[in-house]
Design an enzyme around this catalytic site. Structure first.
Site, PDB file in Angstrom:
ATOM      1  N   LYS A   1      17.670 -18.417 -43.128  1.00 22.26           N
ATOM      2  CA  LYS A   1      16.483 -19.189 -43.491  1.00 22.26           C
ATOM      3  C   LYS A   1      16.041 -20.061 -42.311  1.00 22.26           C
ATOM      4  O   LYS A   1      15.721 -19.531 -41.266  1.00 22.26           O
ATOM      5  CB  LYS A   1      16.791 -19.992 -44.760  1.00 22.26           C
ATOM      6  CG  LYS A   1      17.560 -19.188 -45.836  1.00 22.26           C
ATOM      7  CD  LYS A   1      16.763 -18.022 -46.398  1.00 22.26           C
ATOM      8  CE  LYS A   1      17.594 -17.072 -47.257  1.00 22.26           C
ATOM      9  NZ  LYS A   1      18.335 -17.655 -48.366  1.00 22.26           N
TER      10      LYS A   1
ATOM     11  N   ARG B   1      36.347  -9.803 -34.515  1.00 26.91           N
ATOM     12  CA  ARG B   1      36.410 -10.336 -35.886  1.00 26.91           C
ATOM     13  C   ARG B   1      37.144 -11.668 -35.910  1.00 26.91           C
ATOM     14  O   ARG B   1      36.973 -12.481 -36.811  1.00 26.91           O
ATOM     15  CB  ARG B   1      37.069  -9.324 -36.843  1.00 26.91           C
ATOM     16  CG  ARG B   1      37.181  -9.835 -38.275  1.00 26.91           C
ATOM     17  CD  ARG B   1      37.271  -8.740 -39.328  1.00 26.91           C
ATOM     18  NE  ARG B   1      38.130  -7.650 -38.942  1.00 26.91           N
ATOM     19  CZ  ARG B   1      39.478  -7.691 -38.910  1.00 26.91           C
ATOM     20  NH1 ARG B   1      40.106  -8.776 -39.284  1.00 26.91           N
ATOM     21  NH2 ARG B   1      40.172  -6.650 -38.523  1.00 26.91           N
TER      22      ARG B   1
ATOM     23  N   ASP C   1      25.713 -26.573 -50.277  1.00 23.75           N
ATOM     24  CA  ASP C   1      24.839 -25.553 -49.700  1.00 23.75           C
ATOM     25  C   ASP C   1      23.610 -26.290 -49.162  1.00 23.75           C
ATOM     26  O   ASP C   1      22.770 -26.757 -49.929  1.00 23.75           O
ATOM     27  CB  ASP C   1      24.461 -24.524 -50.783  1.00 23.75           C
ATOM     28  CG  ASP C   1      23.597 -23.394 -50.241  1.00 23.75           C
ATOM     29  OD1 ASP C   1      22.889 -23.611 -49.238  1.00 23.75           O
ATOM     30  OD2 ASP C   1      23.604 -22.293 -50.827  1.00 23.75           O
TER      31      ASP C   1
HETATM   32  C1  LIG Z   1      19.448 -17.211 -49.160  1.00 26.90           C
HETATM   33  C2  LIG Z   1      20.382 -18.195 -49.718  1.00 26.90           C
HETATM   34  C3  LIG Z   1      21.750 -17.919 -49.823  1.00 26.90           C
HETATM   35  C4  LIG Z   1      22.343 -16.569 -49.434  1.00 26.90           C
HETATM   36  O1  LIG Z   1      22.169 -16.294 -48.095  1.00 26.90           O
HETATM   37  P1  LIG Z   1      22.063 -14.801 -47.469  1.00 26.90           P
HETATM   38  O2  LIG Z   1      21.926 -15.074 -46.030  1.00 26.90           O
HETATM   39  O3  LIG Z   1      20.858 -14.157 -48.081  1.00 26.90           O
HETATM   40  O4  LIG Z   1      23.313 -14.103 -47.838  1.00 26.90           O
HETATM   41  C5  LIG Z   1      22.578 -18.909 -50.316  1.00 26.90           C
HETATM   42  N1  LIG Z   1      22.096 -20.100 -50.704  1.00 26.90           N
HETATM   43  C6  LIG Z   1      20.782 -20.399 -50.638  1.00 26.90           C
HETATM   44  C7  LIG Z   1      20.303 -21.733 -51.085  1.00 26.90           C
HETATM   45  C8  LIG Z   1      19.884 -19.455 -50.146  1.00 26.90           C
HETATM   46  O5  LIG Z   1      18.578 -19.749 -50.079  1.00 26.90           O
END
Ligand SMILES: *Cc1c(COP(=O)(O)O)cnc(C)c1O
Length: 388
Positions: free
Chosen positions: A203, A53, A178
């Site tokens: 993604k 961790r 993000d």
């Molecule tokens: C999918 C996504 C998240 C969250 O990610 P997870 O891996 O599903 O927890 C956050 N921001 C954006 C823009 C996303 O597409």
């Protein structure tokens, strides 16, 4: 070069018996040579692994690589994108603080902001961030973080990161981006002056639809602070195996992104001319309202297209049901082309009024263009559009 770093940075096969692929350290803990060594490591007097961790060699390699790719000093991996988002937001705020967000954020980020407000009194506001003036209007003495998504999910509006970074610097407020929709191949917020980059590695970085994970990158002190507070003690860590899969996915990131973008540009053109399609939102279209900002800060326009079709919520759902090759699924950045309806899926948690403000109509659909053949994708869209 970026393409070389994707494959080589941070790894020396000579240190691992010549193993070409980085080894998977599937272990929870690490044995110390002596009790004194354990003491020194826990005291921070000697570097080395202690417990997974707190750090793991496979995970560390991934972190080093992502830091290089984002032009950041350091990075951390998490068990999901949301574990990364929550670790950053909780590290940068305390009760009474205020977060300024772009007008439109990922659905669960919206849920997290609401929870932080209700439970801990950490408030937030949304700003279009169209101009410096608009941004400054929403900053309060309590603002401790500016949080930006660009392209904004799911409307694909673009925020000028250089402008936001300037405001953040002038006011001494960290700017968090993000960067999930772009991956470091298309956009590098640190180079534009932002402070922390977040990815849902689920993604494009993973790229194969088989991992849920998150990443953050930024300056050394800020990342080190998050490592020993919100990551260590809330514990949203990544498993070594998932880190290993991400290292594998990263190798082809540039290749995949080029193809996602090429196919998306062609499909956006196709949809724009279709009589049953009302509006197409694609940052690569010259008539996209933020086309020039996209040109300035993104290498290419990305693999996502949003569009509204003529009709109502049911028409949109019928269209989705008629698709064969294109799968109805949330998530994005996979080899498979995916379609979803934000109003009923990813953004269903956002109250209707807020959704409208974010520009999310019931007929809005988000297409994550995969890596298949262009003609097959066109054919699938064409036959489904013919049935509504
Ligand atoms: C999918 C996504 C998240 C969250 O990610 P997870 O891996 O599903 O927890 C956050 N921001 C954006 C823009 C996303 O597409």
């Amino acid at each position: 070069m970026f393409e070389t770093k994707l494959i080589h940075s941070g790894y020396n096969s000579h240190e691992f018996k010549g193993s070409l692929a980085p080894p998977l350290f599937q272990t929870s803990t690490f044995a110390f040579d002596t009790a004194e060594q354990g003491e020194r490591r826990f005291a921070g007097e000697e570097t080395g692994f202690m417990y997974s961790r707190l750090g793991n060699p496979t995970v560390s390699l991934l972190e080093e690589r992502i830091a290089e790719l984002e032009h950041a000093e350091a990075a951390l991996a998490f068990g999901s994108g949301m574990a990364a988002v929550s670790a950053v937001l909780m590290a940068l705020t305390k009760a009474g603080d205020h977060i300024l967000c772009s007008q439109g954020v990922y659905g669960c980020t919206f849920g997290l902001l609401k929870m932080m407000d209700e439970k801990y009194g950490i408030t937030h506001d949304f700003s279009s961030m169209e101009t410096k003036q608009k941004l400054l209007e929403c900053i309060t003495p309590e603002t401790s973080c500016i949080y930006v998504e660009t392209p904004i999910n799911p409307t694909l509006s673009i925020v000028d990161l250089q402008m936001v970074a300037e405001v953040g610097r002038e006011r001494g407020i960290p700017v968090v981006v993000d960067n999930t929709f772009c991956s470091p191949y298309l956009q590098r917020p640190m180079m534009l002056g932002c402070d922390i980059v977040i990815h849902s590695a689920t993604k494009y970085i993973g790229g194969h639809g088989d991992v849920v994970a998150g990443l953050i990158a930024g300056r050394k002190e800020m990342i080190a602070d998050i490592a020993i507070t919100t990551r260590k003690d809330i514990g949203g860590i990544i498993s070594p195996f998932d880190a290993w899969l991400l290292l594998r996915g990263l190798k082809t990131l540039a290749l995949r992104m080029d193809r996602h973008c090429m196919l998306a540009a062609q499909l956006a053109d196709y949809l724009t001319t279709h009589p049953k399609v009302e509006k197409v939102f694609y940052p690569g279209n010259e008539n996209h309202p933020n086309y020039h900002i996209a040109q300035k800060q993104m290498k290419q326009a990305g693999g996502l297209i949003s569009f509204t079709i003529i009709g109502d919520k049911k028409t949109a759902q019928k269209f989705m049901d008629e698709l064969h090759l294109i799968k109805i699924a949330v998530s994005l950045g996979d080899a498979e082309t995916l379609i979803q309806q934000p109003a009923t899926m990813t953004h269903a948690v956002v109250p209707e009024e807020e959704r409208r403000k974010m520009g999310i109509d019931d007929t809005l659909l988000r297409l994550s263009v995969g890596l298949e053949g262009l003609d097959d994708l066109k054919k699938d869209l064409d036959q489904a559009l013919a049935k509504i």
